[in-house]
Write an enzyme that holds these catalytic residues in place. Sequence first.
Site, PDB file in Angstrom:
ATOM      1  N   LYS A  46       0.414   3.413  -2.927  1.00 31.73           N
ATOM      2  CA  LYS A  46      -0.771   4.273  -3.066  1.00 31.73           C
ATOM      3  C   LYS A  46      -0.429   5.762  -2.955  1.00 31.73           C
ATOM      4  O   LYS A  46      -1.167   6.611  -3.455  1.00 31.73           O
ATOM      5  CB  LYS A  46      -1.819   3.880  -2.023  1.00 31.73           C
ATOM      6  CG  LYS A  46      -2.323   2.449  -2.236  1.00 31.73           C
ATOM      7  CD  LYS A  46      -3.165   1.939  -1.079  1.00 31.73           C
ATOM      8  CE  LYS A  46      -3.589   0.494  -1.301  1.00 31.73           C
ATOM      9  NZ  LYS A  46      -4.356  -0.045  -0.150  1.00 31.73           N
TER      10      LYS A  46
ATOM     11  N   VAL B  61       1.269  -3.751   3.815  1.00 31.42           N
ATOM     12  CA  VAL B  61       1.250  -5.044   4.507  1.00 31.42           C
ATOM     13  C   VAL B  61       2.510  -5.876   4.247  1.00 31.42           C
ATOM     14  O   VAL B  61       2.674  -6.933   4.842  1.00 31.42           O
ATOM     15  CB  VAL B  61       0.003  -5.904   4.198  1.00 31.42           C
ATOM     16  CG1 VAL B  61      -1.240  -5.347   4.856  1.00 31.42           C
ATOM     17  CG2 VAL B  61      -0.183  -6.131   2.716  1.00 31.42           C
TER      18      VAL B  61
ATOM     19  N   TYR C  89      -3.917  -2.643 -10.142  1.00 32.10           N
ATOM     20  CA  TYR C  89      -3.789  -2.438  -8.686  1.00 32.10           C
ATOM     21  C   TYR C  89      -2.905  -3.520  -8.039  1.00 32.10           C
ATOM     22  O   TYR C  89      -1.966  -3.209  -7.299  1.00 32.10           O
ATOM     23  CB  TYR C  89      -5.197  -2.424  -8.063  1.00 32.10           C
ATOM     24  CG  TYR C  89      -5.188  -2.426  -6.554  1.00 32.10           C
ATOM     25  CD1 TYR C  89      -4.973  -1.256  -5.840  1.00 32.10           C
ATOM     26  CD2 TYR C  89      -5.378  -3.612  -5.843  1.00 32.10           C
ATOM     27  CE1 TYR C  89      -4.947  -1.264  -4.453  1.00 32.10           C
ATOM     28  CE2 TYR C  89      -5.362  -3.625  -4.456  1.00 32.10           C
ATOM     29  CZ  TYR C  89      -5.144  -2.446  -3.770  1.00 32.10           C
ATOM     30  OH  TYR C  89      -5.104  -2.458  -2.394  1.00 32.10           O
TER      31      TYR C  89
ATOM     32  N   SER D 201       0.796  -1.235   0.000  1.00 31.74           N
ATOM     33  CA  SER D 201       0.000   0.000   0.000  1.00 31.74           C
ATOM     34  C   SER D 201       0.823   1.278   0.000  1.00 31.74           C
ATOM     35  O   SER D 201       0.260   2.365  -0.166  1.00 31.74           O
ATOM     36  CB  SER D 201      -0.944   0.020   1.201  1.00 31.74           C
ATOM     37  OG  SER D 201      -1.981  -0.901   0.987  1.00 31.74           O
TER      38      SER D 201
ATOM     39  N   TYR E   3      -4.639   3.615   8.105  1.00 28.94           N
ATOM     40  CA  TYR E   3      -5.992   3.054   8.276  1.00 28.94           C
ATOM     41  C   TYR E   3      -6.522   3.366   9.672  1.00 28.94           C
ATOM     42  O   TYR E   3      -6.383   4.482  10.129  1.00 28.94           O
ATOM     43  CB  TYR E   3      -5.989   1.540   7.980  1.00 28.94           C
ATOM     44  CG  TYR E   3      -5.182   1.228   6.760  1.00 28.94           C
ATOM     45  CD1 TYR E   3      -5.634   1.647   5.516  1.00 28.94           C
ATOM     46  CD2 TYR E   3      -3.962   0.588   6.841  1.00 28.94           C
ATOM     47  CE1 TYR E   3      -4.885   1.409   4.384  1.00 28.94           C
ATOM     48  CE2 TYR E   3      -3.205   0.338   5.712  1.00 28.94           C
ATOM     49  CZ  TYR E   3      -3.674   0.755   4.487  1.00 28.94           C
ATOM     50  OH  TYR E   3      -2.936   0.541   3.368  1.00 28.94           O
TER      51      TYR E   3
HETATM   52  N1  GLN Z   1      -2.355  -5.325  -1.948  1.00 26.88           N
HETATM   53  C1  GLN Z   1      -2.842  -5.249  -0.610  1.00 26.88           C
HETATM   54  C2  GLN Z   1      -4.328  -5.427  -0.583  1.00 26.88           C
HETATM   55  O1  GLN Z   1      -4.976  -4.930  -1.434  1.00 26.88           O
HETATM   56  C3  GLN Z   1      -2.443  -3.921  -0.013  1.00 26.88           C
HETATM   57  C4  GLN Z   1      -2.931  -3.735   1.408  1.00 26.88           C
HETATM   58  C5  GLN Z   1      -1.981  -2.997   2.292  1.00 26.88           C
HETATM   59  O2  GLN Z   1      -0.785  -2.924   2.051  1.00 26.88           O
HETATM   60  N2  GLN Z   1      -2.488  -2.494   3.389  1.00 26.88           N
HETATM   61  O3  GLN Z   1      -4.889  -6.065   0.265  1.00 26.88           O
END
Ligand code: GLN
Length: 313
Positions: A71, A265, A195, A68, A247
């Site tokens: 992003k 993650v 994505y 993420s 988050y």
């Molecule tokens: N690719 C992961 C997902 O979509 C990214 C989530 C994350 O890093 N928090 O679940």
Amino acid sequence: MTKAQPELQLVVSEIAEEMRRRPDRGEVATYIPELARADPQSFGLVVIDADGHVAADGDSETPFSIQSISKVFTLTLALGKVGDRLWRRVGREPSGTAFNSIVQREREQGIPRNPFINAGAIAVTDVILSGHQPREALGEILRFLQFVGQDTSITIDEAVAASEQRTGFRNRALANYMKSFGVLENPVDFTLGVYFHHCAIAMSCRQLATAGRFLAHLGRNPDTGLSVVQPERARRINALMLTCGHYDGSGEFAYRVGLPGKSGVGGGILAIAPGKASIAVWSPGLDPSGNSHLGRIALELLAKRLGWSIFGA
Ligand code: GLN
């Protein structure tokens, strides 16, 4: 003023050593099977100050799945493409829910709360994809990371991308649900393909800290002098990182660390000390909110010892 380099290196090395010794390492993500192969003992920390001095320790050159953290860069690209019209497709408020939460979608008629929760990031990816083939959109994202990371060897970990393609049922649910509200313009499989692949970009702490430098210095890389975004845009991306980057752990991160930050993650966190430094930390074990457990603790110690919290000492 930034600390002189030897002092900064000392603080970085001390923290890395403390982190290596800690028994509490969090839990490696397993819902993307390929990520479960990460070694919870890994730890890397890189700080690049305003003068371009690099303080690094641990596994700072090992590429890991940025997930993420990508992003932040897709948001930057989408804002570059459509400007403030992006905010018709995605909000700017903290979600207070997990990164992959579904409940908010129905209540909010498909418009995701912010660009960093999965739903919001999928909508942002869809904006980048419009008018392109998935391969072109992905190439644009990867080339942008190579540009800001100043390293053309940055690449996509295809095994991680394939692993998430196979198992990303929840993201598929989120995307289909948004599609039903008309939030996505492109075929769901195309948007999700892009994505999953941009989440699977692999970078080292050094590459990531380099990539974050424009956010620490009013939109410009101070070494190359190249402007990536206007100062106002850098400020706003930082604001979103502070309020939404972790988050439902964003409040805790702001409380403890006091810096804009974005987690993934894969166990990485990119943190920005505005005007001072770009920081990347990696420790694959996560806390219950899906944020790097030791990564957050390391950043808390770093911000405290250097007095770098944006809220002052
Ligand atoms: N690719 C992961 C997902 O979509 C990214 C989530 C994350 O890093 N928090 O679940």
